[in-house]
Design an enzyme around this catalytic site. Structure first.
Site, PDB file in Angstrom:
ATOM      1  N   GLU A 322       0.839  -1.197   0.000  1.00 22.02           N
ATOM      2  CA  GLU A 322       0.000   0.000   0.000  1.00 22.02           C
ATOM      3  C   GLU A 322       0.879   1.254   0.000  1.00 22.02           C
ATOM      4  OE1 GLU A 322      -3.919   1.942   2.206  1.00 22.02           O
ATOM      5  OE2 GLU A 322      -2.815   0.337   3.224  1.00 22.02           O
ATOM      6  N   HIS A 348      -8.986  -4.746  12.827  1.00 23.58           N
ATOM      7  CA  HIS A 348      -9.528  -4.800  11.469  1.00 23.58           C
ATOM      8  C   HIS A 348     -10.966  -5.280  11.516  1.00 23.58           C
ATOM      9  CE1 HIS A 348     -10.075  -5.188   7.317  1.00 23.58           C
ATOM     10  NE2 HIS A 348      -9.074  -5.970   6.987  1.00 23.58           N
ATOM     11  N   PHE A 407      -9.727  -9.468   0.151  1.00 23.37           N
ATOM     12  CA  PHE A 407      -9.358 -10.737  -0.461  1.00 23.37           C
ATOM     13  C   PHE A 407     -10.023 -10.858  -1.834  1.00 23.37           C
ATOM     14  CE2 PHE A 407      -8.546 -13.311   3.708  1.00 23.37           C
ATOM     15  CZ  PHE A 407      -7.378 -12.608   3.900  1.00 23.37           C
TER      16      PHE A 407
END
Length: 424
Positions: A322, A348, A407
């Protein structure tokens, strides 16, 4: 910054209300105050016995009572993720000062993002099936399980008969939901949308699945230090739960009722890595494309961006790639803007991450403060940007991005900016 936001002739969309339930507390005020204090919501799992697992920590919501928001008979018919979503929507509507008189029900709707759906009710019902037989399965099992029921329950709660849908794109779902809701209003298909993300998947099966992937931190003896995005010693993400809901309104609709405007939604991008089931592309092409598309949609140059709320999961690959994507898009400006990961404090939230991080990014724009990244003691050599370590930074935030990656290589980026009157 002087160009008409969103492009000439397109309807403008603003944020007028926010609601959230996070591991830092029920309600935006409690969560935001904890963010600015750099508090971690991670601790040992209390919901079930996690002692057999390699990872025994999570960011649980500990102060939530659904009866504060939902009638008892309805609580029994909602899985935890739906309770979070409905409660957050109730808070967002109240924050926006909306009443039934302000809404045309056929021009208002809900779009929520979720990764898993009703994992608690799925696991509990499977145990009932095995031990008591199929005749003991509740008739509410399926309606409690399905992912779209959160948006459905919100629409029923407020009598919204416009768009009613959900996005199930794993950890990018909340941001995809916000972006899609933004586009629905921009196209003229609705004037008001409740949108965000929700998740409640801290369960034995979910934890076991992520442990099997070796995706989770095993820093069990120091849980509050476990989520450490961009740090050299990061060893995986920490599961969280909760919800974040934003009230998105067409600008004229909001101004007509004298609404307070937190920020303008100005751009949205989405892309695919087309690389791997779970690992990001090491060339960061998909994430970079996603951010470029959000900037192009807003008609803004990369140098306009002051702050990025990164996906920042605390996994070895995500944080590195990222960072690479940000440098690909912003060039030298990447070293002048600020980047932080609020997952360092919330963990998360999977499908709920984009909703909660959307709330935090909007507040960053509204109050000119960049949330910190805590636990960043030794930055990875590949993570060499300004990650706002340890304490918040008070500085102008005119334009901010929020990134979410999932994902399957699915990416979402939404851009918020300070609301300004249109210029000739």
């Amino acid at each position: 910054m002087r160009a008409e936001p969103g492009g000439a002739g397109r309807r403008r969309v603003v944020v007028t209300g926010v609601g959230a339930i996070t591991p830092l507390g029920t309600g935006v005020q409690k969560s935001w105050e904890a963010i600015l204090k750099g508090v971690s919501g991670v601790d040992r799992i209390t919901r079930f016995d996690a002692s057999p697992y390699p990872c025994r920590i999570a960011a649980e919501v500990r102060d939530f009572d659904p009866l504060d928001f939902i009638e008892r008979k309805d609580v029994r018919r909602m899985d935890r993720f739906t309770q979070f979503a409905v409660a957050s929507a109730v808070m967002a509507m109240a924050d926006a000062g909306l009443t039934a008189a302000d809404i045309d029900p056929e021009r208002a709707g809900c779009l929520m993002g979720i990764g898993f759906g009703g994992m608690p009710v799925l696991e509990q019902t499977h145990a009932t099936l095995l031990h008591e037989g199929p005749q003991r399965i509740s008739p509410f099992f399926i309606p409690m399980l399905i992912a779209n029921i959160a948006a459905g329950q919100i629409c029923m709660r407020f009598g919204l008969r416009g768009p009613n849908s959900c996005v199930a794109t794993a950890c990018a779902a909340g941001t995809h939901a916000l972006g899609d809701a933004f586009k629905i209003i921009q196209r003229g298909e609705a004037d008001l949308m409740l949108s965000g993300g929700c998740e409640a998947a801290i369960t034995p099966l979910s934890l076991g699945g992520f442990c099997a992937m070796r995706a989770l931190s095993t820093r069990n003896e120091a849980p509050q230090e476990a989520s450490r995005p961009f740090d050299k010693q990061r060893d995986g993400f920490v599961m969280g739960e909760g919800a974040g809901v934003l009230v998105l309104e067409e600008l004229t609709h909001a101004r007509r009722r004298g609404a307070r405007i937190y920020a303008e939604v100005a751009g949205y991008g989405m892309s695919a890595d087309a690389y791997h089931l779970t690992q990001p592309d090491p060339e960061a092409r998909g994430v970079a494309l996603c951010m470029r598309r959000a900037l192009a949609d807003a008609g803004l140059d990369p140098t306009a961006v002051d702050y990025i709320n990164a996906h920042g999961t605390s996994t070895p690959y995500n944080d590195k790639y990222e960072t690479l994507a940000i440098k690909r898009v912003f060039g030298e400006h990447a070293y002048r803007l600020a980047v932080s990961s609020t997952k360092s404090m919330t963990g998360h939230l999977l499908g709920g991450a984009g909703g909660v991080e959307g709330v935090f990014t909007v507040l960053a724009v509204a109050y000119d403060v960049m949330p910190p990244t805590i636990n960043l003691h030794e930055p990875d050599e590949a993570c060499d940007l300004d990650y706002v370590p340890h304490v918040p930074r008070y500085a102008p935030v005119r334009v901010a991005l929020s990134n979410s990656l999932g994902f399957g290589g699915t990416n979402a980026c939404i851009l918020f900016k300070k609301y300004e009157e249109a210029t000739a």
